[in-house]
Write a protein that holds these residues in place. Structure first.
Motif, PDB file in Angstrom:
ATOM      1  N   SER A  38      67.428  18.916  39.248  1.00  0.00           N
ATOM      2  CA  SER A  38      67.160  17.500  38.924  1.00  0.00           C
ATOM      3  C   SER A  38      68.167  16.579  39.600  1.00  0.00           C
ATOM      4  O   SER A  38      68.475  15.505  39.093  1.00  0.00           O
ATOM      5  N   VAL A  39      68.715  17.023  40.744  1.00  0.00           N
ATOM      6  CA  VAL A  39      69.729  16.246  41.459  1.00  0.00           C
ATOM      7  C   VAL A  39      69.058  15.398  42.540  1.00  0.00           C
ATOM      8  O   VAL A  39      68.300  15.913  43.379  1.00  0.00           O
ATOM      9  N   LEU A  40      69.328  14.099  42.499  1.00  0.00           N
ATOM     10  CA  LEU A  40      68.867  13.158  43.529  1.00  0.00           C
ATOM     11  C   LEU A  40      70.096  12.676  44.294  1.00  0.00           C
ATOM     12  O   LEU A  40      70.912  11.906  43.773  1.00  0.00           O
ATOM     13  N   PRO A  41      70.265  13.115  45.536  1.00  0.00           N
ATOM     14  CA  PRO A  41      71.455  12.717  46.288  1.00  0.00           C
ATOM     15  C   PRO A  41      71.519  11.200  46.473  1.00  0.00           C
ATOM     16  O   PRO A  41      70.486  10.517  46.551  1.00  0.00           O
ATOM     17  N   PRO A  42      72.707  10.643  46.538  1.00  0.00           N
ATOM     18  CA  PRO A  42      72.844   9.188  46.715  1.00  0.00           C
ATOM     19  C   PRO A  42      72.146   8.663  47.966  1.00  0.00           C
ATOM     20  O   PRO A  42      71.598   7.555  47.961  1.00  0.00           O
ATOM     21  N   SER A  43      72.151   9.428  49.066  1.00  0.00           N
ATOM     22  CA  SER A  43      71.486   8.953  50.290  1.00  0.00           C
ATOM     23  C   SER A  43      69.987   8.786  50.083  1.00  0.00           C
ATOM     24  O   SER A  43      69.381   7.824  50.573  1.00  0.00           O
ATOM     25  N   ARG A  44      69.383   9.714  49.357  1.00  0.00           N
ATOM     26  CA  ARG A  44      67.948   9.585  49.098  1.00  0.00           C
ATOM     27  C   ARG A  44      67.667   8.472  48.088  1.00  0.00           C
ATOM     28  O   ARG A  44      66.633   7.803  48.167  1.00  0.00           O
ATOM     29  N   PHE A  45      68.564   8.284  47.146  1.00  0.00           N
ATOM     30  CA  PHE A  45      68.372   7.195  46.182  1.00  0.00           C
ATOM     31  C   PHE A  45      68.337   5.850  46.901  1.00  0.00           C
ATOM     32  O   PHE A  45      67.557   4.950  46.543  1.00  0.00           O
ATOM     33  N   ASP A  46      69.162   5.705  47.944  1.00  0.00           N
ATOM     34  CA  ASP A  46      69.174   4.451  48.690  1.00  0.00           C
ATOM     35  C   ASP A  46      67.891   4.252  49.482  1.00  0.00           C
ATOM     36  O   ASP A  46      67.545   3.110  49.852  1.00  0.00           O
ATOM     37  N   GLU A  47      67.152   5.328  49.786  1.00  0.00           N
ATOM     38  CA  GLU A  47      65.923   5.230  50.565  1.00  0.00           C
ATOM     39  C   GLU A  47      64.699   4.946  49.704  1.00  0.00           C
ATOM     40  O   GLU A  47      63.570   4.967  50.224  1.00  0.00           O
ATOM     41  N   LEU A  48      64.867   4.724  48.410  1.00  0.00           N
ATOM     42  CA  LEU A  48      63.732   4.489  47.510  1.00  0.00           C
ATOM     43  C   LEU A  48      63.612   2.985  47.239  1.00  0.00           C
ATOM     44  O   LEU A  48      64.247   2.455  46.332  1.00  0.00           O
ATOM     45  N   PRO A  49      62.785   2.258  48.013  1.00  0.00           N
ATOM     46  CA  PRO A  49      62.637   0.816  47.764  1.00  0.00           C
ATOM     47  C   PRO A  49      61.624   0.558  46.650  1.00  0.00           C
ATOM     48  O   PRO A  49      60.588   1.208  46.579  1.00  0.00           O
TER      49      PRO A  49
END
Length: 538
Positions: free
Chosen positions: A456-467
């Protein structure tokens, strides 16, 4: 002034406890410094005080010491930042001492199970997050069970080594006993040989000197010399009797079994015929006869028969000089009977042969022992006014197997060592069975919890790519396989956009620390909001 070992032992114990407390205190101080904004009382002074009590207590009540230190670990679960604390090292050290100082397994296992129950109950009461649960199900059991097993293994090896040294000392003592018994047996053999051979010859010499002393053809000087010679022989016989009495110091049960019935008998190859011939030549009135064909006798039986006749003739010369002696030897199919009968002592003024070599009945007692070892029987006693010595000997001496002292000692030592090894194996099996049973419960739960935390880990880089405003189908490749199922209460109660459903994801893979959460809110399959929820309640 030198101290006794009884004083030095407590001194070493105190020094060992101080050293152990110093090491654990250093680990506690390092953990306190690494924790940053920690409470000096709860995170430093309290653990040091508990360790100061638990370390010396572990010598008398190691289970109570483990329970005290586990209480510090349970208090660490109440920390909102992280469940980890430096007391895990102290818990592992005292668990190892519990295994090393307590031989039984049941009591320590109950202590360890109680500690784990306290930890799990603490997580349940505090409604702890999954990271705390994972810590309580993995790290704390690992600090309790493996060190305890290591301590038990250490104790088992020490016991085996101690038992080995004890057996070595016992073997050394028994070897000394065997050597002493062999020495005493040799003394008894020498006494028997002196009594049977030298005593018989001296008695015959004394008898002949006494007979010559009564000869009418001797001058007064010759009679005086013969009287002096007879007195000297009598003194020699008395000294021989005293020497035999000293040498026949009882060597203990079974020692004479090794002497053999013919030890020294017929040492010069003499036969019964030669023995009787010398007695007749010395003036002893002996008549003898042999019945039956002479069988092939074993050397032991032949020497035993020689000793029976020799002892009987010696006693006849000593106690009934001048009386007729009758010797009968009868050979049968499987045995030979020997009977020596002397008449009553003839009344005369003639001299007697002084004290016998076997005073006190030692000669007949030794003869009876010899005959018994050969498997025969001996009867002695008055008969028809005289004295009779009758023996029955088998033609073949029985093969008696008597285990040596070394063999018995080796068997006893091997048996005791086998018992110690079996006890060590049983303790090891009992010690490993309980952890395996505990692992069957804890490991699946810990593995499942770790799987939930890592998937259930969402890396910070991918979190930034979710508009926001993009459909879920388009963003699905960036999302983890599962949402985080255990968000804290303050994250669940945070305000959310109307008509939306929110999911939570962990921002890192650290299994032993609480990380920030990412919240994604969806409405009709579209991402409407995203934000970061702090790990702890603001």
């Amino acid at each position: 002034m030198p101290q006794s070992p009884r004083t030095l032992l407590p001194t070493r114990s105190v020094l060992g406890d101080v050293a152990l407390w110093g090491g654990l205190a250093a680990a506690t101080g390092y953990g306190f410094r690494d924790a940053g904004a920690a409470s000096p009382v709860l995170d430093l002074l309290l653990p040091l005080a508990v360790l100061a009590v638990a370390v010396p207590l572990s010598r008398r009540r190691p289970g109570s010491a483990v329970f005290l230190v586990n209480g510090l670990c349970a208090l660490g679960l109440a920390d909102a930042a992280t469940p980890a604390n430096a007391q895990v090292l102290s818990l592992a050290a005292l668990s190892c001492l519990l295994g090393a100082r307590v031989a039984a397994a049941r009591g320590p296992l109950l202590v360890l199970a109680g500690c784990l129950l306290v930890d799990v109950a603490m997580c349940a009461v505090l409604r702890a997050q999954p990271v705390w649960w994972f810590y309580a199900l993995t790290v704390l059991p690992a600090a309790l069970l493996p060190p305890w097993l290591a301590g038990r293994h250490w104790r088992g090896r020490r016991e085996l080594v101690r038992e080995g040294w004890r057996l070595a000392r016992s073997l050394e003592e028994r070897q000394h006993l065997v050597a002493e018994r062999a020495r005493l047996t040799e003394r008894a053999d020498i006494a028997a040989d002196m009594h049977d051979s030298l005593g018989h010859v001296l008695s015959l010499v004394a008898l002949r000197a006494g007979a010559l002393e009564l000869s009418p053809d001797l001058t007064d000087r010759d009679s005086a010399d013969l009287a002096e010679l007879r007195g000297t022989i009598a003194d020699a016989v008395e000294q021989l009797r005293e020497t035999v009495a000293v040498l026949r110091d009882p060597p203990g049960p079974g020692a004479r079994a090794g002497a053999g019935p013919g030890a020294g008998a017929g040492a010069h190859g003499d036969t019964v015929d030669d023995l009787i011939g010398r007695a007749v030549a010395s003036g002893v009135p002996v008549r003898w006869k042999r019945r039956g064909p002479v069988p092939a006798l074993s050397p032991l039986v032949e020497r035993g028969m020689y000793r029976v006749v020799q002892e009987a003739l010696t006693n006849a010369v000593k106690h009934a000089p001048g009386s007729p002696v009758r010797v009968e030897i009868a050979h049968e199919a499987d045995r030979t009977s020997v009977c020596v009968l002397n008449g009553a002592a003839a009344p005369s003024d003639g001299p007697k042969a002084g004290g016998g070599a076997g005073g006190g009945g030692q000669g007949l007692a030794g003869l009876r022992e010899r005959v018994t070892v050969l498997g025969g029987s001996l009867r002695t006693g008055p008969y028809e006014g005289g004295f009779r010595v009758a023996a029955v000997l088998p033609h073949q001496a029985p093969a008696v197997s008597v285990p040596s002292e070394r063999t018995r000692t080796g068997a006893e030592s091997a048996e005791r060592l086998a018992v110690a090894r079996r006890a060590a194996r049983h303790r090891s099996v009992a010690a490993f069975a309980a952890p395996v049973a505990a692992a069957a419960f804890f490991v699946p739960a810990a593995v499942y919890l770790a799987w939930q935390l890592t998937t259930s880990v969402l890396p910070p880089s991918r979190f930034d790519e979710l508009p926001p405003g993009r459909p879920r189908t388009e963003l699905a490749p960036l999302l983890p396989a599962h949402a985080y199922p255990y968000p804290p209460d303050h994250a669940r109660s945070a305000p959310r956009p109307p008509g939306s459903d929110c999911e939570f994801y962990r921002s890192g893979r650290d299994l032993l620390d609480q990380v920030d959460l990412y919240r994604l809110c969806w409405a009709d399959g579209v991402l409407v909001a995203k934000d970061t929820v702090p790990a702890s309640r603001p």
